[in-house]
Scaffold this motif. Structure first.
Motif, PDB file in Angstrom:
ATOM      1  N   GLY A  30     -22.390 -48.172 -19.844  1.00  0.00           N
ATOM      2  CA  GLY A  30     -23.624 -49.086 -19.397  1.00  0.00           C
ATOM      3  C   GLY A  30     -24.651 -48.219 -19.216  1.00  0.00           C
ATOM      4  O   GLY A  30     -24.899 -47.033 -19.793  1.00  0.00           O
ATOM      5  N   PHE A  31     -25.478 -48.185 -18.140  1.00  0.00           N
ATOM      6  CA  PHE A  31     -26.506 -47.349 -17.790  1.00  0.00           C
ATOM      7  C   PHE A  31     -26.617 -47.278 -16.402  1.00  0.00           C
ATOM      8  O   PHE A  31     -26.420 -48.158 -15.409  1.00  0.00           O
ATOM      9  N   GLY A  32     -27.287 -46.117 -16.052  1.00  0.00           N
ATOM     10  CA  GLY A  32     -27.467 -45.815 -14.432  1.00  0.00           C
ATOM     11  C   GLY A  32     -28.618 -46.304 -13.943  1.00  0.00           C
ATOM     12  O   GLY A  32     -29.639 -46.972 -14.710  1.00  0.00           O
ATOM     13  N   GLN A  33     -29.015 -45.781 -12.769  1.00  0.00           N
ATOM     14  CA  GLN A  33     -30.035 -46.227 -11.900  1.00  0.00           C
ATOM     15  C   GLN A  33     -31.439 -45.775 -12.519  1.00  0.00           C
ATOM     16  O   GLN A  33     -32.550 -46.405 -12.205  1.00  0.00           O
ATOM     17  N   ASP A  34     -31.284 -44.851 -13.151  1.00  0.00           N
ATOM     18  CA  ASP A  34     -32.770 -44.247 -13.761  1.00  0.00           C
ATOM     19  C   ASP A  34     -33.037 -44.749 -15.121  1.00  0.00           C
ATOM     20  O   ASP A  34     -33.938 -44.363 -16.086  1.00  0.00           O
ATOM     21  N   GLN A  35     -32.246 -45.979 -15.629  1.00  0.00           N
ATOM     22  CA  GLN A  35     -32.482 -46.574 -16.965  1.00  0.00           C
ATOM     23  C   GLN A  35     -34.106 -46.992 -16.873  1.00  0.00           C
ATOM     24  O   GLN A  35     -34.496 -47.635 -16.033  1.00  0.00           O
ATOM     25  N   PHE A  36     -34.785 -46.564 -17.988  1.00  0.00           N
ATOM     26  CA  PHE A  36     -36.082 -47.107 -18.120  1.00  0.00           C
ATOM     27  C   PHE A  36     -37.076 -46.815 -16.827  1.00  0.00           C
ATOM     28  O   PHE A  36     -37.690 -47.668 -16.458  1.00  0.00           O
ATOM     29  N   GLY A  37     -36.659 -45.554 -16.325  1.00  0.00           N
ATOM     30  CA  GLY A  37     -37.424 -45.118 -15.115  1.00  0.00           C
ATOM     31  C   GLY A  37     -38.895 -45.239 -14.998  1.00  0.00           C
ATOM     32  O   GLY A  37     -39.572 -45.590 -14.324  1.00  0.00           O
ATOM     33  N   GLU A  38     -39.409 -44.950 -16.481  1.00  0.00           N
ATOM     34  CA  GLU A  38     -40.908 -45.220 -16.507  1.00  0.00           C
ATOM     35  C   GLU A  38     -41.354 -46.705 -16.254  1.00  0.00           C
ATOM     36  O   GLU A  38     -42.506 -46.865 -15.551  1.00  0.00           O
ATOM     37  N   LEU A  39     -40.786 -47.500 -16.828  1.00  0.00           N
ATOM     38  CA  LEU A  39     -41.114 -48.811 -16.662  1.00  0.00           C
ATOM     39  C   LEU A  39     -40.908 -49.382 -15.328  1.00  0.00           C
ATOM     40  O   LEU A  39     -41.593 -50.047 -14.788  1.00  0.00           O
ATOM     41  N   GLN A  40     -39.698 -49.001 -14.669  1.00  0.00           N
ATOM     42  CA  GLN A  40     -39.502 -49.490 -13.233  1.00  0.00           C
ATOM     43  C   GLN A  40     -40.468 -48.787 -12.424  1.00  0.00           C
ATOM     44  O   GLN A  40     -41.166 -49.704 -11.288  1.00  0.00           O
ATOM     45  N   ALA A  41     -41.113 -47.624 -12.627  1.00  0.00           N
ATOM     46  CA  ALA A  41     -42.169 -46.947 -12.036  1.00  0.00           C
ATOM     47  C   ALA A  41     -43.308 -47.749 -11.932  1.00  0.00           C
ATOM     48  O   ALA A  41     -44.252 -47.808 -10.948  1.00  0.00           O
ATOM     49  N   LEU A  42     -43.756 -48.416 -12.958  1.00  0.00           N
ATOM     50  CA  LEU A  42     -44.967 -49.255 -13.459  1.00  0.00           C
ATOM     51  C   LEU A  42     -44.872 -50.532 -12.977  1.00  0.00           C
ATOM     52  O   LEU A  42     -45.760 -51.359 -13.366  1.00  0.00           O
ATOM     53  N   GLY A  43     -43.900 -50.982 -12.299  1.00  0.00           N
ATOM     54  CA  GLY A  43     -43.629 -52.410 -11.785  1.00  0.00           C
ATOM     55  C   GLY A  43     -43.141 -53.361 -12.859  1.00  0.00           C
ATOM     56  O   GLY A  43     -43.105 -54.568 -12.881  1.00  0.00           O
ATOM     57  N   SER A  44     -42.760 -52.676 -14.104  1.00  0.00           N
ATOM     58  CA  SER A  44     -42.241 -53.509 -15.200  1.00  0.00           C
ATOM     59  C   SER A  44     -40.702 -54.485 -14.711  1.00  0.00           C
ATOM     60  O   SER A  44     -40.037 -54.207 -13.837  1.00  0.00           O
ATOM     61  N   SER A  45     -40.777 -55.587 -15.413  1.00  0.00           N
ATOM     62  CA  SER A  45     -39.239 -56.275 -15.090  1.00  0.00           C
ATOM     63  C   SER A  45     -38.267 -55.845 -16.002  1.00  0.00           C
ATOM     64  O   SER A  45     -37.206 -56.699 -16.191  1.00  0.00           O
ATOM     65  N   ARG A  79     -18.780 -40.254 -17.216  1.00  0.00           N
ATOM     66  CA  ARG A  79     -19.832 -39.132 -17.778  1.00  0.00           C
ATOM     67  C   ARG A  79     -21.313 -40.095 -17.592  1.00  0.00           C
ATOM     68  O   ARG A  79     -21.301 -41.281 -17.678  1.00  0.00           O
ATOM     69  N   GLN A  80     -22.364 -39.240 -17.283  1.00  0.00           N
ATOM     70  CA  GLN A  80     -23.576 -39.789 -17.260  1.00  0.00           C
ATOM     71  C   GLN A  80     -24.604 -38.734 -17.860  1.00  0.00           C
ATOM     72  O   GLN A  80     -24.345 -37.848 -17.521  1.00  0.00           O
ATOM     73  N   ILE A  81     -25.392 -39.254 -18.895  1.00  0.00           N
ATOM     74  CA  ILE A  81     -26.292 -38.239 -19.541  1.00  0.00           C
ATOM     75  C   ILE A  81     -27.717 -38.926 -19.759  1.00  0.00           C
ATOM     76  O   ILE A  81     -27.634 -40.207 -20.157  1.00  0.00           O
ATOM     77  N   GLN A  82     -28.536 -38.347 -19.322  1.00  0.00           N
ATOM     78  CA  GLN A  82     -30.070 -38.974 -19.530  1.00  0.00           C
ATOM     79  C   GLN A  82     -30.522 -38.285 -20.606  1.00  0.00           C
ATOM     80  O   GLN A  82     -30.484 -36.940 -21.201  1.00  0.00           O
ATOM     81  N   THR A  83     -31.192 -39.266 -21.628  1.00  0.00           N
ATOM     82  CA  THR A  83     -31.959 -38.707 -22.796  1.00  0.00           C
ATOM     83  C   THR A  83     -33.350 -39.566 -22.810  1.00  0.00           C
ATOM     84  O   THR A  83     -33.537 -40.494 -22.242  1.00  0.00           O
ATOM     85  N   ARG A  84     -34.162 -38.748 -23.637  1.00  0.00           N
ATOM     86  CA  ARG A  84     -35.582 -39.359 -23.433  1.00  0.00           C
ATOM     87  C   ARG A  84     -36.041 -39.814 -25.019  1.00  0.00           C
ATOM     88  O   ARG A  84     -35.852 -38.632 -25.677  1.00  0.00           O
ATOM     89  N   MET A  85     -36.467 -40.742 -25.439  1.00  0.00           N
ATOM     90  CA  MET A  85     -37.042 -41.039 -26.488  1.00  0.00           C
ATOM     91  C   MET A  85     -38.568 -40.734 -26.358  1.00  0.00           C
ATOM     92  O   MET A  85     -39.298 -41.235 -25.337  1.00  0.00           O
ATOM     93  N   GLY A 130     -45.741 -37.596 -26.811  1.00  0.00           N
ATOM     94  CA  GLY A 130     -46.038 -38.962 -26.647  1.00  0.00           C
ATOM     95  C   GLY A 130     -45.425 -39.406 -25.561  1.00  0.00           C
ATOM     96  O   GLY A 130     -45.382 -38.911 -24.504  1.00  0.00           O
ATOM     97  N   LEU A 131     -45.390 -40.733 -25.637  1.00  0.00           N
ATOM     98  CA  LEU A 131     -44.807 -41.588 -24.373  1.00  0.00           C
ATOM     99  C   LEU A 131     -43.373 -41.717 -24.106  1.00  0.00           C
ATOM    100  O   LEU A 131     -42.758 -41.983 -25.139  1.00  0.00           O
ATOM    101  N   PRO A 132     -42.868 -41.162 -23.006  1.00  0.00           N
ATOM    102  CA  PRO A 132     -41.415 -41.099 -22.874  1.00  0.00           C
ATOM    103  C   PRO A 132     -40.792 -42.418 -22.421  1.00  0.00           C
ATOM    104  O   PRO A 132     -41.244 -43.120 -21.674  1.00  0.00           O
ATOM    105  N   LEU A 133     -39.723 -42.693 -22.932  1.00  0.00           N
ATOM    106  CA  LEU A 133     -38.827 -43.868 -22.305  1.00  0.00           C
ATOM    107  C   LEU A 133     -37.253 -43.398 -22.231  1.00  0.00           C
ATOM    108  O   LEU A 133     -36.783 -42.502 -22.802  1.00  0.00           O
ATOM    109  N   THR A 134     -36.991 -43.554 -20.966  1.00  0.00           N
ATOM    110  CA  THR A 134     -35.658 -42.716 -20.430  1.00  0.00           C
ATOM    111  C   THR A 134     -34.329 -43.618 -20.649  1.00  0.00           C
ATOM    112  O   THR A 134     -34.269 -44.844 -20.013  1.00  0.00           O
TER     113      THR A 134
END
Length: 220
Positions: A112-127, A153-159, A205-209
Motif C-alpha cells: 500500500g502507501f504511507g503517510q507521505d504519499q502524494f505529499g506535495e498534493l496534500q500540502a497544497l490542500g488537494s483531496s 519495507r517502506q521506500i519513497q520515490t519521486r517522479m 520539473g514538478l515532483p510527485l512523491t
C-alpha cells in the motif's frame, strides 16, 4: 519479499484481491508454482485482461466485487494484493478476515502507501488522498492474534513532470487516486499550478512523491 521469507516452494491455493489487469498476478505465477489461483477485483471488466496474463495451463478463477464481501470456497496458503489496501479504512478488520481464510502456516503479502504519499498534493490542500495510508511501522498493531508480522519495507520515490496538468493526467491514467480527478475550474487550476510550481518546482520539473509500503505476515 515472499520468496525471501517464505521460499519458492509451491503454493497450493492463492488468493489475489484487487488484481486489476494482472501485474502482480504475473509476478506471482512467474515466481511460484500455484496449483489453484483465485483472482478478485472490484471491476469485473478486468477478468479478460488478467486471465490473458496467465501461462497456459494455469488453473484460475475470477471473482468480481469488493474483497470485504468475497466468499470463495475453502482456505488459502497465500493471500496477496498490490496497491489496494489504501482504499480500505479498517485494516484490523481486513487482516482478521484474511487470517480466517488462511491455512495454518499461510501467508499474507500486501502493498500500500504511507503517510507521505502524494505529499506535495496534500500540502497544497488537494483531496488526493485515500483513507488507509499506513507507514511500515503501523502494521504491527494491525496484525491479529494468531499471526506474526514477518517483514515490512517502506521506500519513497519521486517522479518529475513538466507541468501540473501532466501530474493530474498521470494520476487519472494510472488510477492510483480517483479522488484527484475532476472539479477543476479554470481559476482553481491556475492557482493550483502557480502554488505547486512556487512551492515544489525544481530544475528537474514538478515532483510527485510515492511512499510505497510492503508487509508480510504469517499465520502461526
Amino acid at each position: 519479499m515472499v520468496v525471501t521469507h517464505r521460499g519458492a516452494q509451491a503454493v497450493g491455493r492463492c488468493l489475489e484481491f484487487g488484481c486489476g489487469t494482472g501485474h502482480l498476478t504475473r509476478a506471482l505465477v512467474d515466481r511460484l508454482s500455484i496449483a489453484d489461483l483465485a483472482l478478485n477485483d472490484l471491476v469485473g471488466d478486468c477478468e479478460p485482461h488478467v486471465m490473458a496474463r496467465l501461462p497456459a495451463g494455469q488453473r484460475a478463477r475470477f471473482h468480481a466485487g469488493p474483497v470485504e464481501r468475497l466468499d470463495p470456497e475453502g482456505t488459502f496458503d497465500l493471500i496477496a494484493s498490490a496497491s489496494v489496501v489504501q482504499w480500505i479504512p479498517d485494516h484490523r478488520c481486513l487482516l482478521r478476515d484474511l487470517s480466517n481464510r488462511l491455512e495454518p502456516g499461510g501467508w499474507i503479502a500486501l502493498s500500500g502507501f504511507g503517510q507521505d504519499q502524494f505529499g506535495e498534493l496534500q500540502a497544497l490542500g488537494s483531496s488526493a488522498s485515500a483513507p488507509g495510508y499506513r507507514n511500515a511501522g503501523d502494521w504491527a498493531a494491525m496484525v491479529p492474534q494468531g499471526m506474526a508480522l514477518m517483514a515490512t519495507r517502506q521506500i519513497q520515490t519521486r517522479m518529475y513532470f513538466p507541468t501540473v496538468r501532466a501530474v493530474l493526467r498521470h494520476l487519472r491514467e494510472t488510477g492510483v487516486n480517483g479522488n484527484a480527478q475532476g472539479g477543476w475550474s479554470r481559476a482553481r487550476l491556475q492557482k493550483f499550478e502557480q502554488d505547486y510550481d512556487a512551492q515544489f518546482g525544481t530544475a528537474q520539473g514538478l515532483p510527485l512523491t510515492y511512499d510505497a509500503v510492503w508487509m508480510l505476515a504469517r499465520k502461526i
